[in-house]
Scaffold this active site. Structure first.
Site, short mmCIF file in Angstrom:
data_model
loop_
_atom_site.label_atom_id
_atom_site.label_comp_id
_atom_site.label_asym_id
_atom_site.label_seq_id
_atom_site.Cartn_x
_atom_site.Cartn_y
_atom_site.Cartn_z
N TYR A 1 0.86 -1.19 0.00
CA TYR A 1 0.00 0.00 0.00
C TYR A 1 0.89 1.23 0.00
O TYR A 1 1.82 1.33 0.81
CB TYR A 1 -0.89 -0.01 1.25
N ASP B 1 9.32 3.20 -0.15
CA ASP B 1 8.24 3.80 0.63
C ASP B 1 8.47 3.46 2.10
O ASP B 1 8.17 2.35 2.55
CB ASP B 1 6.89 3.27 0.14
N LYS C 1 3.87 9.65 8.67
CA LYS C 1 3.64 9.08 10.00
C LYS C 1 4.59 9.65 11.07
O LYS C 1 4.37 10.77 11.50
CB LYS C 1 3.64 7.56 9.92
C1 LIG Z 1 0.24 4.90 5.68
C2 LIG Z 1 1.04 4.63 4.48
C3 LIG Z 1 0.93 5.42 3.32
C4 LIG Z 1 -0.08 6.53 3.19
O1 LIG Z 1 0.10 7.56 4.10
P1 LIG Z 1 -1.13 8.53 4.44
O2 LIG Z 1 -0.52 9.54 5.35
O3 LIG Z 1 -2.18 7.67 5.08
O4 LIG Z 1 -1.59 9.12 3.17
C5 LIG Z 1 1.79 5.16 2.27
N1 LIG Z 1 2.68 4.16 2.34
C6 LIG Z 1 2.79 3.38 3.42
C7 LIG Z 1 3.82 2.30 3.45
C8 LIG Z 1 1.96 3.57 4.52
O5 LIG Z 1 2.06 2.75 5.58
#
Ligand SMILES: *Cc1c(COP(=O)(O)O)cnc(C)c1O
Length: 429
Positions: free
Chosen positions: A146, A241, A269
């Protein structure tokens, strides 16, 4: 159906009148476990209290950001202080430069970094930048990874069935999704054969540094090195990511642990300290393709917001000053040891994956190589386990596809109390 206390029930009914599904992000609706969510009144340290007055030990931490626990004084004080001088300026401020310097110092692959407002924005912008820089259209992602909810990345993004170029969401044009090639994770042969046939079309590979949005899946030995060498060989970029793992698994995230140098990295985050922040950065020659220097447009009214930057910096400072990463790893190890012993004693078929303070328990005996293994766990058992724990005051993610988080506010006693509850719940299932 599993419902919450009377006040939460009432509020959820009211919320559903004015918010689609009653929530501002789908997993919060508890549909993966069949039930309804509680509403939070307040949270502090490792604990959450709902509006009916029930207390929980929290293993979600706002889905990752709250690595110090809830409402840490270092951050709440910073927010109060900084807000007195203004909340948003839309013009350069000192905090954004300090944040950029900190990221570049902690993560050696990042030479320049741009701040944005969420992880979704970070990955979306990194993809656009990679396409602009390489002048190629296709990107490669992995089934179950994701990367937020932008159009190009909402393909096989999590628990969806294995699809090729089929959007996960209505409203994503198939013609966009077709530019996203989805491969199974941890499979070197399919990756090599894809690059052998279409390597010249591929702008970038984007990968969750450790995939953690469809359970927690760990890379096989050598797999991440292959991503790095194959992108180099074909002139594509490697985008890591690290929105979830960055500043959680160590100063330099997974790339630090695995000694890798991706071309671009995405963050979110933890760097926002609980406020809405994202960032993407990497090679200076690539980053300089961004406007105003280069042809790739990217912008944000609130990007580099002083409150968000200051909150994030306060969080990073605390982590460093308190040797946070080592402490989190030792809490994680303590939890793992107790949990493995408990599950073995109870004879519960399981797999348990952990990286530092991130963990995921699977009710299956299968080796967890990629999302198709995750999908084959005993989901009915998970639901019973989830509700049993919630009833006894342990708040785990309301979905079998999420990773759990331990914070610096958790104590060994919290973890031991949690394991006691796990034992009681398992005995009742
Ligand atoms: C949470 C997350 C996202 C998206 O971040 P948001 O702040 O919710 O838009 C993208 N990549 C990873 C790996 C994530 O855990």
């Amino acid at each position: 159906m599993n419902v919450q206390g009377p006040l939460s029930q009432k509020m959820f009914a009211a919320a559903k009148q004015v918010i689609p599904g009653g929530v501002n992000s789908p997993v919060r609706a508890f549909r993966n476990v069949g039930g309804e969510p509680f509403f939070v009144r307040r949270a502090a340290g490792s604990r959450i209290e709902d509006i009916d007055g029930k207390h929980y030990i929290d293993y979600i931490g706002s889905w990752g950001p709250n690595i110090l626990g809830h409402a840490p004084v270092a951050i709440t004080n910073t927010i109060h202080e900084v807000a007195k001088s203004g909340i948003s300026f839309g013009i350069p401020n000192l905090f954004e430069v300090e944040m950029a310097r900190t990221i570049c110092e902690w993560v050696p692959s990042v030479e320049k970094v741009r701040m944005c407002n969420s992880g979704t924005e970070a990955t979306m912008s990194a993809i656009r930048l990679a396409r602009g820089f390489t002048k190629r259209d296709c990107i490669v992602k992995f089934d179950g990874c994701y990367h937020g909810h932008s159009d190009s990345l909402l393909v096989a993004a999590g628990s969806g069935a294995l699809t090729h170029g089929e959007p996960d969401s209505a409203g994503v044009p198939r013609s966009f999704a077709e530019k996203t090639i989805v491969l199974p994770y941890n499979d070197p042969e399919v990756l090599e054969s894809l690059f052998a046939s279409r390597g010249e079309e591929i702008a970038a590979i984007i990968v969750e540094s450790y995939p953690a949005n469809a359970g927690l899946v760990l890379p096989r030995a050598g797999y991440l090195d292959l991503l790095s060498s194959i992108t180099k060989k074909y002139g594509a970029l490697l985008i890591f990511d690290e929105v979830m793992t960055g500043f959680r698994l160590g100063q330099a995230g997974v790339q630090g642990l695995e000694s890798l140098t991706p071309d671009l990295s995405c963050f979110g985050k933890v760097i926002g300290g609980g406020l809405p922040v994202g960032a993407f950065g990497g090679r200076a020659d690539v980053m300089d393709f961004l406007a105003p220097l280069g042809p790739v447009y990217q912008a944000g009214t609130l990007s580099g917001n002083p409150l968000a930057m200051a909150a994030g910096l306060a969080q990073l400072r605390e982590l460093k000053n308190r040797s946070g990463f080592a402490r989190l790893d030792s809490l994680g190890a303590h939890f793992e040891q107790g949990l493995r012993q408990l599950l073995t004693e109870k004879g519960v078929p399981h797999r348990f994956n952990r990286a530092g303070s991130m963990f995921c328990l699977f009710f299956t005996e299968r080796e967890i190589v990629n999302v198709s293994d995750v999908m084959k766990q005993d989901l009915g058992f998970f639901k019973k386990f989830f509700w049993g724990c919630l009833d006894k005051g342990i708040y785990l993610a309301p979905s079998p596809y999420e990773t759990g988080f331990i914070s610096l506010a958790h104590t060994e006693a919290d973890l031991d109390d949690t394991l006691t509850v796990f034992g009681e719940v398992l005995a009742e299932i």
